[in-house]
Scaffold this motif. Sequence first.
Motif, PDB file in Angstrom:
ATOM      1  N   LYS A 181      -0.690   0.945   6.791  1.00 38.28           N
ATOM      2  CA  LYS A 181      -2.047   0.379   6.653  1.00 38.28           C
ATOM      3  C   LYS A 181      -1.978  -1.082   6.215  1.00 38.28           C
ATOM      4  O   LYS A 181      -2.792  -1.910   6.639  1.00 38.28           O
ATOM      5  CB  LYS A 181      -2.853   1.194   5.627  1.00 38.28           C
ATOM      6  CG  LYS A 181      -4.013   1.956   6.252  1.00 38.28           C
ATOM      7  CD  LYS A 181      -4.640   2.916   5.284  1.00 38.28           C
ATOM      8  CE  LYS A 181      -5.786   2.307   4.490  1.00 38.28           C
ATOM      9  NZ  LYS A 181      -6.397   3.303   3.567  1.00 38.28           N
ATOM     10  N   ASN A 187       0.834  -1.192   0.000  1.00 38.50           N
ATOM     11  CA  ASN A 187       0.000   0.000   0.000  1.00 38.50           C
ATOM     12  C   ASN A 187       0.870   1.244   0.000  1.00 38.50           C
ATOM     13  O   ASN A 187       1.994   1.215   0.510  1.00 38.50           O
ATOM     14  CB  ASN A 187      -0.902  -0.011   1.243  1.00 38.50           C
ATOM     15  CG  ASN A 187      -2.043   0.967   1.119  1.00 38.50           C
ATOM     16  OD1 ASN A 187      -2.679   1.052   0.064  1.00 38.50           O
ATOM     17  ND2 ASN A 187      -2.304   1.723   2.174  1.00 38.50           N
ATOM     18  N   TYR A 191       5.313   0.103  -1.790  1.00 35.91           N
ATOM     19  CA  TYR A 191       5.689  -0.217  -3.177  1.00 35.91           C
ATOM     20  C   TYR A 191       7.200  -0.424  -3.331  1.00 35.91           C
ATOM     21  O   TYR A 191       7.633  -1.227  -4.159  1.00 35.91           O
ATOM     22  CB  TYR A 191       5.162   0.865  -4.129  1.00 35.91           C
ATOM     23  CG  TYR A 191       3.657   0.766  -4.304  1.00 35.91           C
ATOM     24  CD1 TYR A 191       3.113  -0.047  -5.286  1.00 35.91           C
ATOM     25  CD2 TYR A 191       2.786   1.456  -3.470  1.00 35.91           C
ATOM     26  CE1 TYR A 191       1.732  -0.176  -5.434  1.00 35.91           C
ATOM     27  CE2 TYR A 191       1.405   1.343  -3.600  1.00 35.91           C
ATOM     28  CZ  TYR A 191       0.891   0.520  -4.589  1.00 35.91           C
ATOM     29  OH  TYR A 191      -0.475   0.392  -4.719  1.00 35.91           O
TER      30      TYR A 191
HETATM   31  P1  ATR Z   1     -11.819   0.822  -1.156  1.00 35.17           P
HETATM   32  O1  ATR Z   1     -12.861   0.615  -0.125  1.00 35.17           O
HETATM   33  O2  ATR Z   1     -12.319   0.878  -2.575  1.00 35.17           O
HETATM   34  O3  ATR Z   1     -10.664  -0.114  -1.015  1.00 35.17           O
HETATM   35  P2  ATR Z   1     -10.423   2.869   0.231  1.00 35.17           P
HETATM   36  O4  ATR Z   1     -10.668   2.123   1.491  1.00 35.17           O
HETATM   37  O5  ATR Z   1     -10.609   4.350   0.193  1.00 35.17           O
HETATM   38  O6  ATR Z   1     -11.313   2.309  -0.939  1.00 35.17           O
HETATM   39  O7  ATR Z   1      -8.951   2.506  -0.261  1.00 35.17           O
HETATM   40  C1  ATR Z   1      -8.387   3.056  -1.400  1.00 35.17           C
HETATM   41  C2  ATR Z   1      -7.040   2.383  -1.627  1.00 35.17           C
HETATM   42  O8  ATR Z   1      -6.440   2.923  -2.822  1.00 35.17           O
HETATM   43  C3  ATR Z   1      -6.039   2.611  -0.516  1.00 35.17           C
HETATM   44  O9  ATR Z   1      -5.224   1.479  -0.378  1.00 35.17           O
HETATM   45  C4  ATR Z   1      -5.239   3.809  -1.056  1.00 35.17           C
HETATM   46  O10 ATR Z   1      -3.939   3.928  -0.515  1.00 35.17           O
HETATM   47  P3  ATR Z   1      -3.696   4.748   0.875  1.00 35.17           P
HETATM   48  O11 ATR Z   1      -4.198   3.858   1.982  1.00 35.17           O
HETATM   49  O12 ATR Z   1      -2.247   4.972   0.945  1.00 35.17           O
HETATM   50  O13 ATR Z   1      -4.517   6.014   0.761  1.00 35.17           O
HETATM   51  C5  ATR Z   1      -5.156   3.439  -2.495  1.00 35.17           C
HETATM   52  N1  ATR Z   1      -4.845   4.573  -3.369  1.00 35.17           N
HETATM   53  C6  ATR Z   1      -5.653   5.589  -3.715  1.00 35.17           C
HETATM   54  N2  ATR Z   1      -5.021   6.425  -4.578  1.00 35.17           N
HETATM   55  C7  ATR Z   1      -3.785   5.918  -4.778  1.00 35.17           C
HETATM   56  C8  ATR Z   1      -2.649   6.312  -5.571  1.00 35.17           C
HETATM   57  N3  ATR Z   1      -2.664   7.415  -6.314  1.00 35.17           N
HETATM   58  N4  ATR Z   1      -1.548   5.525  -5.526  1.00 35.17           N
HETATM   59  C9  ATR Z   1      -1.508   4.411  -4.774  1.00 35.17           C
HETATM   60  N5  ATR Z   1      -2.545   3.992  -4.000  1.00 35.17           N
HETATM   61  C10 ATR Z   1      -3.665   4.722  -4.010  1.00 35.17           C
END
Ligand code: ATR
Length: 273
Positions: A156, A151, A175
Motif C-alpha cells: 500500500k 506501512n 517497518y
Molecule cells: P485513515 O483514513 O485514518 O488513514 P485507514 O485508511 O483505515 O484510516 O488507514 C489506517 C492505517 O493504519 C493503515 O495504514 C493501516 O495499515 P494497513 O494498511 O496495513 O492496514 C494502519 N494500521 C492500522 N492498525 C495498525 C497496526 N496495528 N499496526 C500498524 N499499522 C496499522
Amino acid sequence: MTDRYAVIGHPISHSKSPQIHAAFAQATGQDLSYTAIEAPLDGFAATVQAFRHEGGRGANVTLPFKMQACELATHPSEAARLAGAANALKFEGERVYAENFDGIGLVNDIQRNLGHALQGKRVLLLGAGGATRGALLPIAQQGPAVLAVVNRTADKAHALGRDFAAHAMLQTGGYDDLEGETFDVVINATSAGLAGEALPLPAGLFASGALAYDMVYGKGLPPFLRQAQAAGVTALADGVGMLVEQAAEAFLWWRGVRPATREVIARLSVPLV
Ligand code: ATR
C-alpha cells in the motif's frame, strides 16, 4: 443574514469543529452559524443537498465521508484529488468546490506552532491510509531531504509512491525497512493507537532533537508518543494543533479572514500524560 456552515460526519457528537468555528467567528466578527450534522451512513449526498437547499454556504466533512465529499464536488482542488478525499466544501450556485486542508493544517502546526522546519529534514509518515494521503502533498511542498512512508502492508505504501510520483519522490516500504534509518520528524498517521497497539519501530529511529507527532488528539499520551518518549524524544505533539489549523484554513477559504489559532489550540489541548 447569518451564513450557515456545518460539519457532516457519522458519528459527529464528538466533533470539536462547532466550538472552533464559533471561537473563530467571534474573534473575527464574522456573522455565521456552524452546527454539527450527523448524516446516515447511506445518505451523505442527500444530507449535503438538503443543507445546500436550506442555504448552507459550506461544510466540513469528517469520517467516513471524506472520499464521497471529493467525489460529489464539481470543482475538487488538486490536493483533494490527489488525496482522493476532501474535508471542506464550499457551495456557490451549482458549483461545489472541495478542498483538503488536513495536510496544510499539519504542516502549519509543525512549522509555525511547534517550530520544526521541514525543509531539508528527514520526514517519516507511518501508515498509508487516508490520513497519509491527505498529508503528503503539503509536506512534499516544504522540500524535505527525505520523505518516507512505511506501512504494515508495504504494498500500500508502494502504491502511494506511484500515485504521488509526479509530485514527490517518496521512499516507501514496510517497518522492516526502517532498520538503520534515522528521522527528524516522525508522524503517526495509522489507526494502530486507537486499538491500543504499539508500532514496530526500531531503536535509533529518532534523530537527536526529533519531533514525534501523532495525528490523534485528546487522548492523553497515545501509544506512539509513549514509544517515542521511551526512546528519548522530548518534542511530542498530538493532533489538536492540526485540527485547529485545518479549521483555520477552511475559515479563511470561506470567509476571506484568517483567524488566530494559538488560544483555541491551548483551550482544546489535553495534557500529554
Ligand atoms: P485513515 O483514513 O485514518 O488513514 P485507514 O485508511 O483505515 O484510516 O488507514 C489506517 C492505517 O493504519 C493503515 O495504514 C493501516 O495499515 P494497513 O494498511 O496495513 O492496514 C494502519 N494500521 C492500522 N492498525 C495498525 C497496526 N496495528 N499496526 C500498524 N499499522 C496499522
